[in-house]
Scaffold this motif. Structure first.
Motif, PDB file in Angstrom:
ATOM      1  N   ILE A 109      -1.878   2.984   3.753  1.00 51.04           N
ATOM      2  CA  ILE A 109      -1.771   3.760   4.982  1.00 51.04           C
ATOM      3  C   ILE A 109      -1.126   5.105   4.678  1.00 51.04           C
ATOM      4  N   PRO A 110      -1.770   6.217   5.059  1.00 46.60           N
ATOM      5  CA  PRO A 110      -1.191   7.532   4.765  1.00 46.60           C
ATOM      6  C   PRO A 110       0.104   7.766   5.531  1.00 46.60           C
ATOM      7  N   GLU A 111       1.013   8.505   4.902  1.00 46.90           N
ATOM      8  CA  GLU A 111       2.285   8.910   5.482  1.00 46.90           C
ATOM      9  C   GLU A 111       3.233   7.739   5.754  1.00 46.90           C
ATOM     10  N   ALA A 112       2.916   6.572   5.193  1.00 47.90           N
ATOM     11  CA  ALA A 112       3.861   5.457   5.302  1.00 47.90           C
ATOM     12  C   ALA A 112       5.133   5.815   4.550  1.00 47.90           C
ATOM     13  N   LEU A 113       6.243   5.266   5.001  1.00 48.87           N
ATOM     14  CA  LEU A 113       7.514   5.541   4.333  1.00 48.87           C
ATOM     15  C   LEU A 113       7.452   5.120   2.868  1.00 48.87           C
ATOM     16  N   THR A 114       6.907   3.928   2.638  1.00 49.39           N
ATOM     17  CA  THR A 114       6.740   3.394   1.289  1.00 49.39           C
ATOM     18  C   THR A 114       5.476   2.554   1.237  1.00 49.39           C
ATOM     19  N   GLN A 115       4.769   2.624   0.118  1.00 53.16           N
ATOM     20  CA  GLN A 115       3.595   1.784  -0.120  1.00 53.16           C
ATOM     21  C   GLN A 115       3.868   0.930  -1.361  1.00 53.16           C
ATOM     22  N   LEU A 116       3.936  -0.384  -1.165  1.00 52.31           N
ATOM     23  CA  LEU A 116       4.153  -1.303  -2.273  1.00 52.31           C
ATOM     24  C   LEU A 116       2.833  -2.010  -2.581  1.00 52.31           C
ATOM     25  N   GLN A 117       2.348  -1.866  -3.805  1.00 46.08           N
ATOM     26  CA  GLN A 117       1.128  -2.542  -4.208  1.00 46.08           C
ATOM     27  C   GLN A 117       1.515  -3.817  -4.952  1.00 46.08           C
ATOM     28  N   CYS A 118       1.046  -4.942  -4.442  1.00 49.02           N
ATOM     29  CA  CYS A 118       1.548  -6.229  -4.909  1.00 49.02           C
ATOM     30  C   CYS A 118       0.434  -7.150  -5.394  1.00 49.02           C
ATOM     31  N   LYS A 119       0.735  -7.883  -6.446  1.00 52.28           N
ATOM     32  CA  LYS A 119      -0.145  -8.956  -6.895  1.00 52.28           C
ATOM     33  C   LYS A 119       0.277 -10.228  -6.174  1.00 52.28           C
ATOM     34  N   ASN A 120      -0.711 -10.975  -5.675  1.00 50.43           N
ATOM     35  CA  ASN A 120      -0.422 -12.216  -4.965  1.00 50.43           C
ATOM     36  C   ASN A 120       0.203 -13.213  -5.940  1.00 50.43           C
ATOM     37  N   TRP A 121       1.494 -13.477  -5.784  1.00 56.68           N
ATOM     38  CA  TRP A 121       2.261 -14.239  -6.778  1.00 56.68           C
ATOM     39  C   TRP A 121       2.309 -15.724  -6.448  1.00 56.68           C
ATOM     40  N   ASN A 122       2.519 -16.065  -5.158  1.00 58.83           N
ATOM     41  CA  ASN A 122       2.541 -17.465  -4.755  1.00 58.83           C
ATOM     42  C   ASN A 122       2.538 -17.552  -3.232  1.00 58.83           C
TER      43      ASN A 122
END
Length: 308
Positions: A109-122
């Motif tokens: 999402i543009p202009e989000a405070l933070t963008q966390l890209q995550c691998k599905n861990w469990n």
């Protein structure tokens, strides 16, 4: 098993302020999906793990369970419309949003405070929710932005806390006339002091919260109002607005996508407006009627320019 009232329990849980996120991924067919969630939290630094939870009845449940990657978009305080959009159903949530694709093509999402890209861990069982744990593999931060906060059933903003009586640093700043000349500080201190007195009176008059008071005020004329419009006025997302309306019982009537006060509800609204009118008079008497009106007009001008 405790037999708690569901709506009341949500209000209890809402006493703990949280940030607001939009979690995104892709379905197996490549369709972008996203949901608003306030259940985000950090878990571990090594490995870099975070978690959030999703309702087992959510339409997007299977997509999030089976995806390889998802993104956590932590919203800024300018993104209430984004939060409301992804909290609802039955619309093209990504329409008109100039998003980019992250890992696994999870929308960012543009202009989000933070963008966390995550691998599905469990994925873990969590009652009527599933707890999704992700490993953060990349991130972006928007500089000079502030977080959107959800607290006590409505959106809020985060700001530094100043304990004027005990904090030496603040006293030093006051000696240099910084805070006493800072408009945002003066507005915040005034709001904190004045609103607490007013909200206490509303509670004494009819046992209503600030969020419910705003609903009464918006519907006081007895005319129906669309729920989307009402939610924007009272700064509440869909679920919180629904809970607030339900708590008003026979005082409000919901018909599809609109809400209006019943005759009994209008009577309560008039009682609350009388409390508000008396408090405004007291404030005007403190500073003088002319100065009070000038202050309101100045704030309207500041608000209008900020909106532009």
């Amino acid at each position: 098993m405790s037999n708690f009232d569901t709506k009341e329990l949500r209000q209890v849980f809402s006493q703990f302020p949280t940030g607001v996120t939009v979690i995104t991924t892709r379905t197996a067919d490549g369709e972008p999906i996203g949901v608003t969630a306030s259940s985000f939290n950090t878990v571990s630094i090594s490995p870099t793990l975070i978690l959030w939870s999703i309702d087992k009845g959510a339409h997007s449940l299977e997509a999030f369970k089976s995806c390889e990657y998802f993104a956590v978009n932590i919203l800024s305080d300018k993104q209430i419309p984004i939060s409301n959009r992804f909290a609802g159903r039955g619309q093209d949530k990504f329409g008109g949003i100039d998003y980019t694709n992250g890992l696994g093509d999870a929308p960012l999402i543009p202009e989000a405070l933070t963008q966390l890209q995550c691998k599905n861990w469990n994925v873990y069982e969590g009652g009527d929710h599933l707890i999704m744990v992700g490993e953060v593999v990349d991130y972006n931060v928007t500089p000079n932005a502030r977080p959107l906060v959800f607290s006590q059933g409505s959106y809020s903003q985060a700001s530094p806390h100043y304990d004027v009586s005990n904090t030496q640093q603040v006293e030093a700043l006051r000696q240099h006339e910084f805070l006493e000349d800072h408009i945002l500080y003066l507005l915040r201190v005034s709001y904190n002091q004045l609103s607490q007195v007013f909200y206490d009176r509303l509670n004494e008059a009819a046992g209503v919260s600030p969020e419910v008071w705003r609903i009464y005020a918006c519907l006081a004329d007895g005319n129906p109002l669309e729920l989307d419009t009402l939610g924007g006025f009272v700064m509440q997302p869909t679920r919180a607005l629904s809970d607030a309306l339900n708590s008003m019982g026979a005082h409000v009537q919901c018909d599809g996508d609109t809400a209006k006060l019943t005759e009994a509800g209008v009577q309560v609204a008039c009682k609350l407006l009388a409390v508000e009118k008396q408090y405004k008079k007291e404030l005007a008497d403190r500073v003088g009627a002319d100065q009070y009106d000038e202050m309101k007009e100045t704030l309207r001008q500041l608000y209008s320019r900020e909106k532009l």
